[in-house]
Scaffold this motif. Structure first.
Motif, mmCIF file in Angstrom:
data_model
loop_
_atom_site.group_PDB
_atom_site.id
_atom_site.type_symbol
_atom_site.label_atom_id
_atom_site.label_comp_id
_atom_site.label_asym_id
_atom_site.label_seq_id
_atom_site.Cartn_x
_atom_site.Cartn_y
_atom_site.Cartn_z
ATOM 1 N N PRO A 1 0.819 -1.214 0.000
ATOM 2 C CA PRO A 1 0.000 0.000 0.000
ATOM 3 C C PRO A 1 0.854 1.266 0.000
ATOM 4 N N PHE A 2 0.254 2.347 -0.422
ATOM 5 C CA PHE A 2 0.903 3.657 -0.438
ATOM 6 C C PHE A 2 0.920 4.201 0.987
ATOM 7 N N VAL A 3 2.091 4.616 1.449
ATOM 8 C CA VAL A 3 2.287 5.013 2.841
ATOM 9 C C VAL A 3 3.093 6.315 2.887
ATOM 10 N N ARG A 4 2.806 7.103 3.897
ATOM 11 C CA ARG A 4 3.604 8.290 4.207
ATOM 12 C C ARG A 4 4.423 7.973 5.452
ATOM 13 N N SER A 5 5.740 8.172 5.363
ATOM 14 C CA SER A 5 6.586 8.025 6.544
ATOM 15 C C SER A 5 7.171 9.391 6.883
ATOM 16 N N ILE A 6 7.300 9.638 8.169
ATOM 17 C CA ILE A 6 7.811 10.910 8.667
ATOM 18 C C ILE A 6 9.149 10.648 9.354
ATOM 19 N N TRP A 7 10.111 11.480 9.020
ATOM 20 C CA TRP A 7 11.471 11.370 9.551
ATOM 21 C C TRP A 7 11.890 12.728 10.081
ATOM 22 N N GLN A 8 12.815 12.733 11.016
ATOM 23 C CA GLN A 8 13.283 14.008 11.544
ATOM 24 C C GLN A 8 14.780 13.954 11.804
ATOM 25 N N ILE A 9 15.439 15.055 11.466
ATOM 26 C CA ILE A 9 16.829 15.249 11.869
ATOM 27 C C ILE A 9 16.799 16.383 12.884
ATOM 28 N N ASP A 10 17.086 16.039 14.125
ATOM 29 C CA ASP A 10 17.050 17.017 15.205
ATOM 30 C C ASP A 10 18.143 18.062 15.006
ATOM 31 N N HIS A 11 17.902 19.267 15.509
ATOM 32 C CA HIS A 11 18.918 20.317 15.458
ATOM 33 C C HIS A 11 20.210 19.798 16.083
ATOM 34 N N GLY A 12 21.315 20.044 15.411
ATOM 35 C CA GLY A 12 22.614 19.609 15.910
ATOM 36 C C GLY A 12 22.970 18.181 15.551
ATOM 37 N N GLU A 13 22.053 17.468 14.893
ATOM 38 C CA GLU A 13 22.281 16.073 14.497
ATOM 39 C C GLU A 13 22.383 15.981 12.972
ATOM 40 N N THR A 14 22.830 14.832 12.470
ATOM 41 C CA THR A 14 22.925 14.630 11.019
ATOM 42 C C THR A 14 22.179 13.389 10.547
ATOM 43 N N VAL A 15 21.711 12.575 11.477
ATOM 44 C CA VAL A 15 21.092 11.292 11.145
ATOM 45 C C VAL A 15 19.570 11.399 11.273
ATOM 46 N N PRO A 16 18.845 10.992 10.226
ATOM 47 C CA PRO A 16 17.383 11.006 10.333
ATOM 48 C C PRO A 16 16.891 9.865 11.216
ATOM 49 N N ARG A 17 15.856 10.171 11.980
ATOM 50 C CA ARG A 17 15.229 9.132 12.798
ATOM 51 C C ARG A 17 13.764 9.042 12.403
ATOM 52 N N PHE A 18 13.264 7.828 12.395
ATOM 53 C CA PHE A 18 11.880 7.563 12.045
ATOM 54 C C PHE A 18 10.957 8.076 13.137
ATOM 55 N N VAL A 19 9.869 8.750 12.719
ATOM 56 C CA VAL A 19 8.888 9.263 13.659
ATOM 57 C C VAL A 19 7.608 8.448 13.607
ATOM 58 N N THR A 20 7.013 8.285 12.420
ATOM 59 C CA THR A 20 5.780 7.516 12.279
ATOM 60 C C THR A 20 5.525 7.195 10.816
ATOM 61 N N ALA A 21 4.509 6.382 10.580
ATOM 62 C CA ALA A 21 4.066 6.051 9.219
ATOM 63 C C ALA A 21 2.578 5.749 9.262
ATOM 64 N N TYR A 22 1.919 6.012 8.142
ATOM 65 C CA TYR A 22 0.487 5.730 8.042
ATOM 66 C C TYR A 22 0.077 5.697 6.572
ATOM 67 N N PRO A 23 -1.036 5.036 6.295
ATOM 68 C CA PRO A 23 -1.482 4.940 4.899
ATOM 69 C C PRO A 23 -2.034 6.273 4.403
ATOM 70 N N VAL A 24 -1.824 6.540 3.127
ATOM 71 C CA VAL A 24 -2.394 7.716 2.471
ATOM 72 C C VAL A 24 -2.868 7.306 1.083
ATOM 73 N N GLN A 25 -3.715 8.120 0.525
ATOM 74 C CA GLN A 25 -4.196 7.887 -0.826
ATOM 75 C C GLN A 25 -3.061 8.180 -1.818
ATOM 76 N N GLU A 26 -2.801 7.234 -2.716
ATOM 77 C CA GLU A 26 -1.760 7.443 -3.717
ATOM 78 C C GLU A 26 -2.170 8.554 -4.653
ATOM 79 N N LYS A 27 -1.235 9.451 -4.925
ATOM 80 C CA LYS A 27 -1.516 10.578 -5.808
ATOM 81 C C LYS A 27 -1.414 10.134 -7.255
ATOM 82 N N THR A 28 -2.361 10.545 -8.057
ATOM 83 C CA THR A 28 -2.290 10.260 -9.482
ATOM 84 C C THR A 28 -1.609 11.428 -10.166
ATOM 85 N N ARG A 29 -0.827 11.110 -11.136
ATOM 86 C CA ARG A 29 -0.042 12.169 -11.797
ATOM 87 C C ARG A 29 -0.528 12.420 -13.177
#
Length: 112
Positions: A84-112
């Motif tokens: 399924p089509f999913v949105r995942s959210i990542w964050q790089i905290d101030h002063g850091e360089t590595v992204p960390r996973f925050v959450t994920a959830y299903p979303v409607q796939e965009k048609t182009r």
């Protein structure tokens, strides 16, 4: 644009277990369980989320008080093969360089 430093991204076990928790996830657990993921094999979802963050382009980047938030959208590789089509959210905290996973959830796939 790909997630910055995606090759070093971190997907912490508690975040994955949260997604699979009926008590905490706000219903996300049902989506992930229907897709074939389980608490007993939570590492499968962890690997799928990491691959998702590395494979797809970011669709939005926002600077917050805590750092830079990246939104990634694409198909999540699932045990049931429906991917399924999913949105995942990542964050790089101030002063850091590595992204960390925050959450994920299903979303409607965009048609182009």
């Amino acid at each position: 644009m790909k997630l910055t430093n995606a090759e070093h991204a971190i997907v912490a076990a508690p975040k994955i277990l949260y997604l699979l928790s009926a008590e905490k996830s706000g219903g996300k657990d049902k989506f992930f369980e229907r897709s074939g993921f389980s608490v007993a094999q939570w590492e499968v979802l962890q690997a799928a989320v990491l691959q998702h963050g590395q494979a797809y382009d970011t669709v939005n980047v926002v600077t917050t008080d805590f750092g830079v938030k990246y939104v990634v959208e694409g198909k999540l590789s699932t045990p049931d093969g429906l991917n399924p089509f999913v949105r995942s959210i990542w964050q790089i905290d101030h002063g850091e360089t590595v992204p960390r996973f925050v959450t994920a959830y299903p979303v409607q796939e965009k048609t182009r």
